[in-house]
Enzyme design. Structure first.
Site, mmCIF file in Angstrom:
data_model
loop_
_atom_site.group_PDB
_atom_site.id
_atom_site.type_symbol
_atom_site.label_atom_id
_atom_site.label_comp_id
_atom_site.label_asym_id
_atom_site.label_seq_id
_atom_site.Cartn_x
_atom_site.Cartn_y
_atom_site.Cartn_z
ATOM 1 N N LYS A 12 48.824 48.964 37.435
ATOM 2 C CA LYS A 12 47.617 48.275 37.912
ATOM 3 C C LYS A 12 46.496 48.375 36.878
ATOM 4 C CE LYS A 12 46.215 52.467 40.362
ATOM 5 N NZ LYS A 12 46.275 53.184 41.648
ATOM 6 N N ARG A 54 42.198 55.789 53.834
ATOM 7 C CA ARG A 54 41.782 54.644 53.021
ATOM 8 C C ARG A 54 42.470 53.384 53.560
ATOM 9 N NH1 ARG A 54 42.869 54.617 46.521
ATOM 10 N NH2 ARG A 54 45.032 54.676 47.238
ATOM 11 N N TYR A 89 17.353 53.467 21.101
ATOM 12 C CA TYR A 89 16.532 53.107 22.261
ATOM 13 C C TYR A 89 15.927 54.358 22.873
ATOM 14 C CZ TYR A 89 18.488 48.373 22.390
ATOM 15 O OH TYR A 89 18.839 47.087 22.101
ATOM 16 N N MET A 136 24.940 48.602 23.809
ATOM 17 C CA MET A 136 26.002 47.752 24.357
ATOM 18 C C MET A 136 27.127 47.543 23.345
ATOM 19 S SD MET A 136 25.788 43.946 26.019
ATOM 20 C CE MET A 136 24.765 44.390 27.403
HETATM 21 C C1 LIG Z 1 46.959 54.389 41.483
HETATM 22 C C2 LIG Z 1 47.944 54.826 42.469
HETATM 23 C C3 LIG Z 1 49.048 55.606 42.057
HETATM 24 C C4 LIG Z 1 49.190 56.181 40.674
HETATM 25 O O1 LIG Z 1 48.477 57.389 40.610
HETATM 26 P P1 LIG Z 1 48.499 58.307 39.290
HETATM 27 O O2 LIG Z 1 47.726 59.506 39.690
HETATM 28 O O3 LIG Z 1 47.821 57.516 38.214
HETATM 29 O O4 LIG Z 1 49.908 58.600 38.962
HETATM 30 C C5 LIG Z 1 50.022 55.878 43.014
HETATM 31 N N1 LIG Z 1 49.905 55.437 44.278
HETATM 32 C C6 LIG Z 1 48.843 54.716 44.709
HETATM 33 C C7 LIG Z 1 48.786 54.275 46.129
HETATM 34 C C8 LIG Z 1 47.815 54.408 43.827
HETATM 35 O O5 LIG Z 1 46.757 53.715 44.259
#
Ligand SMILES: *Cc1c(COP(=O)(O)O)cnc(C)c1O
Length: 379
Positions: free
Chosen positions: A40, A134, A267, A315
């Site tokens: 992701k 969540r 800055y 930036m």
């Molecule tokens: C991002 C995520 C992972 C991966 O977690 P890591 O700690 O980066 O290995 C696994 N399961 C879910 C549901 C996630 O959102």
């Protein structure tokens, strides 16, 4: 392919390091467990497509993404394993889930009901909330969960949950995690007893693999460790890992100038020279994903020497005190994160200076920086 001889700043992604890490992690899995590569957020900033393709070359057959568009992108470049979307997908996109053979996580009962209204069949994994609060069905939502089996358009192919304190060795956190794991398994046993089809189950991500190694699931969802780093320097690991960071961030000196004792720069004029100094201007800034919070706290590597970042990060640029380095010229390579053979700056150090975790820095890097891939040939 970009040319590192002319680029202002860039990200270097070492595909051999990725292969090395994957092999180390695969060696830790039980025989019945497979690795699900979490790619992701553009492969944690490393480039979604390149990372997934290298994983595929190494035999990885399952991927996790956060969004449907990441999933579709993987299909379009020829990733043919299972692809699980971990997060919410709007029901209006149900047909695309079906068309691209993506597995959707079901986040609650309404989500399932809405998705089922499409004129197509969708493969899903049911998300169980074992304590993170969540996404997912509460473990005691049994009646709602079994109602999902009535929806003809929804094919249940798995169940999963997520641990939220598996990176801690505090007694209370270990108890909490063990309780999460037990609750999940109790639900699965009850479903099995009542003859419901379960499919694949998965619980652990990177820290869960190392700190709770006894669990034998079908998948382990590995993100951060595949990229060769820890989330934070001080995270607890039951077993030390020998992994190689996959990503480096590099730049080059744009200009070298002198700053007399007592003069200020940047800055807000937040930095004042305590001695006659030599300053280098580096063409990389928070617009490239370098966190502004490391102003005055971070370092870069130039000719093997750690040089302090001074003043406020801009930036597109930042300023570095190079008084300690001899014979410097414009164009000299600057390592923001990485290893030059003598010395190293780890992303965990940068994350600590920015009061965050490596994952956040990585996922912010590279919207503007070009990526250069090295290695990855020998597989
Ligand atoms: C991002 C995520 C992972 C991966 O977690 P890591 O700690 O980066 O290995 C696994 N399961 C879910 C549901 C996630 O959102």
């Amino acid at each position: 392919m970009i040319d590192t001889l002319t680029s202002r700043s860039w990200v270097e992604v070492d595909l051999d390091a990725l292969s090395y890490n994957l092999n180390k992690l695969l060696a830790l899995l039980h025989r019945e467990t497979s690795l699900m590569a979490v790619v992701k957020a553009d492969g944690y900033g490393h480039g979604l497509v390149a990372i997934a393709k290298q994983c595929q070359k190494l035999g990885v057959k399952a991927y996790a993404v956060a969004t449907i568009d990441e999933g579709i992108k993987l299909r379009k470049v020829g990733i043919h394993g299972e692809i699980l979307i971990l997060g919410y997908t709007h029901p209006i996109r149900a047909r695309e889930l079906s068309k691209y053979h993506l597995i959707q996580s079901i986040v609650d009962y309404n989500h399932a009901k809405m998705l089922s209204r499409c004129n197509c069949t969708i493969d899903v994994h049911i998300k169980i909330d074992s304590g993170m609060h969540r996404l997912g069905f509460a473990v005691d939502d049994y009646q709602k969960i079994i109602k999902l089996y009535k929806y003809k358009n929804i094919k249940i192919k798995g169940y999963f949950t997520h641990l939220c304190v598996s990176d801690s060795n505090k007694k209370a956190d270990i108890l909490y995690t063990k309780n999460q794991i037990n609750q999940f398994y109790q639900l699965i046993s009850r479903l099995k007893q009542d003859h419901y089809y379960i499919g694949k189950i998965h619980i652990q991500s990177s820290y869960g693999l190392i700190n709770y190694p006894k669990i034998k699931c079908d998948y382990i969802r590995i993100g951060i460790f595949m990229y060769g780093v820890k989330s934070s320097i001080n995270d607890y690991l039951k077993q030390e890992l020998d992994l190689k960071p996959v990503l480096s961030i590099k730049s080059r000196i744009a200009m070298i100038h002198n700053l007399s004792k007592g003069e200020s720069l940047g800055y807000g004029l937040t930095y004042q020279a305590k001695y006659d100094s030599v300053i280098a201007t580096i063409p990389i800034g928070y617009g490239d994903g370098i966190p502004r919070q490391i102003s005055t706290r971070g370092h870069v590597l130039i000719k093997g020497i750690k040089c302090p970042i001074i003043g406020r990060i801009c930036m597109d640029q930042m300023l570095v005190d190079v008084s300690e380095v001899n014979d410097l010229d414009n164009n000299e390579i600057v390592i923001i994160v990485g290893n030059d053979g003598h010395n190293e700056i780890r992303i965990e150090e940068l994350a600590q200076a920015a009061k965050t975790i490596s994952n956040e820095i990585l996922s912010q890097i590279g919207n503007r920086l070009p990526k250069v891939y090295v290695g990855g040939k020998g597989f």
